[in-house]
Design a protein around this motif. Structure first.
Motif, short mmCIF file in Angstrom:
data_model
loop_
_atom_site.label_atom_id
_atom_site.label_comp_id
_atom_site.label_asym_id
_atom_site.label_seq_id
_atom_site.Cartn_x
_atom_site.Cartn_y
_atom_site.Cartn_z
N PHE A 23 -8.34 -12.20 -0.35
CA PHE A 23 -8.34 -10.77 -0.07
C PHE A 23 -7.02 -10.15 -0.50
CE2 PHE A 23 -7.41 -7.21 2.85
CZ PHE A 23 -8.44 -6.35 2.50
N PHE A 24 -5.91 -10.80 -0.21
CA PHE A 24 -4.60 -10.30 -0.62
C PHE A 24 -4.53 -10.16 -2.13
CE2 PHE A 24 -0.12 -10.84 -1.80
CZ PHE A 24 0.47 -9.85 -1.02
N ALA A 25 -5.00 -11.18 -2.86
CA ALA A 25 -4.98 -11.15 -4.32
C ALA A 25 -5.87 -10.02 -4.85
CB ALA A 25 -5.42 -12.49 -4.89
N GLN A 26 -7.03 -9.82 -4.24
CA GLN A 26 -7.91 -8.72 -4.63
C GLN A 26 -7.22 -7.37 -4.43
OE1 GLN A 26 -11.17 -9.82 -2.07
NE2 GLN A 26 -12.33 -10.73 -3.77
N CYS A 27 -6.54 -7.23 -3.31
CA CYS A 27 -5.81 -5.99 -3.04
C CYS A 27 -4.71 -5.76 -4.07
CB CYS A 27 -5.22 -6.00 -1.63
SG CYS A 27 -6.46 -5.86 -0.33
N MET A 28 -3.97 -6.81 -4.41
CA MET A 28 -2.90 -6.67 -5.39
C MET A 28 -3.47 -6.28 -6.75
SD MET A 28 -0.16 -6.99 -3.68
CE MET A 28 -1.10 -6.28 -2.33
N LYS A 29 -4.59 -6.88 -7.13
CA LYS A 29 -5.26 -6.52 -8.39
C LYS A 29 -5.68 -5.06 -8.34
CE LYS A 29 -7.41 -7.44 -12.30
NZ LYS A 29 -6.68 -7.79 -13.51
N ALA A 30 -6.27 -4.62 -7.22
CA ALA A 30 -6.72 -3.25 -7.07
C ALA A 30 -5.54 -2.27 -7.12
CB ALA A 30 -7.49 -3.08 -5.76
N LEU A 31 -4.37 -2.70 -6.67
CA LEU A 31 -3.17 -1.87 -6.70
C LEU A 31 -2.44 -1.93 -8.03
CD1 LEU A 31 -1.69 -2.64 -3.16
CD2 LEU A 31 -2.97 -0.61 -3.88
N LEU A 42 0.84 -1.20 0.00
CA LEU A 42 0.00 0.00 0.00
C LEU A 42 0.88 1.26 0.00
CD1 LEU A 42 -2.76 -1.07 2.56
CD2 LEU A 42 -3.07 -0.73 0.10
N VAL A 43 1.92 1.26 0.82
CA VAL A 43 2.83 2.40 0.88
C VAL A 43 3.53 2.61 -0.46
CG1 VAL A 43 4.96 3.28 1.94
CG2 VAL A 43 3.15 2.32 3.37
N LYS A 44 4.03 1.53 -1.05
CA LYS A 44 4.71 1.63 -2.35
C LYS A 44 3.81 2.24 -3.40
CE LYS A 44 7.62 -2.45 -1.78
NZ LYS A 44 7.81 -3.84 -2.24
#
Length: 75
Positions: free
Chosen positions: A57-65, A18-20
């Motif tokens: 959830f992690f994969a969804q976050c990575m896709k969203a990022l 998220l920070v990156k």
């Protein structure tokens, strides 16, 4: 590592991504919504801070990022 250490590692890994990306929890909610995932601020904050989220959830976050790849550091 203990289970608690694994949870901490998971939380730190997601927070680092998220920070990156320069993305706050509020931004993440919007990005997740854009890909069809509905999450509340409280839900996201709880999952991430506790490190108790699924790989889904992690994969969804990575896709969203917009992340295609995530490097997991050796501790």
């Amino acid at each position: 590592m203990t289970e608690d250490e694994w949870k901490q590692y998971a939380a730190q890994t997601l927070k680092a991504e998220l920070v990156k990306a320069g993305v706050t929890y509020e931004n993440l909610i919007q990005r997740l919504h854009a890909i069809g995932v509905d999450e509340s601020y409280k839900g996201i904050a709880s999952k991430i801070n506790r490190g108790t989220f699924s790989f889904l959830f992690f994969a969804q976050c990575m896709k969203a990022l917009g992340r295609d790849m995530v490097r997991l550091e050796n501790n």
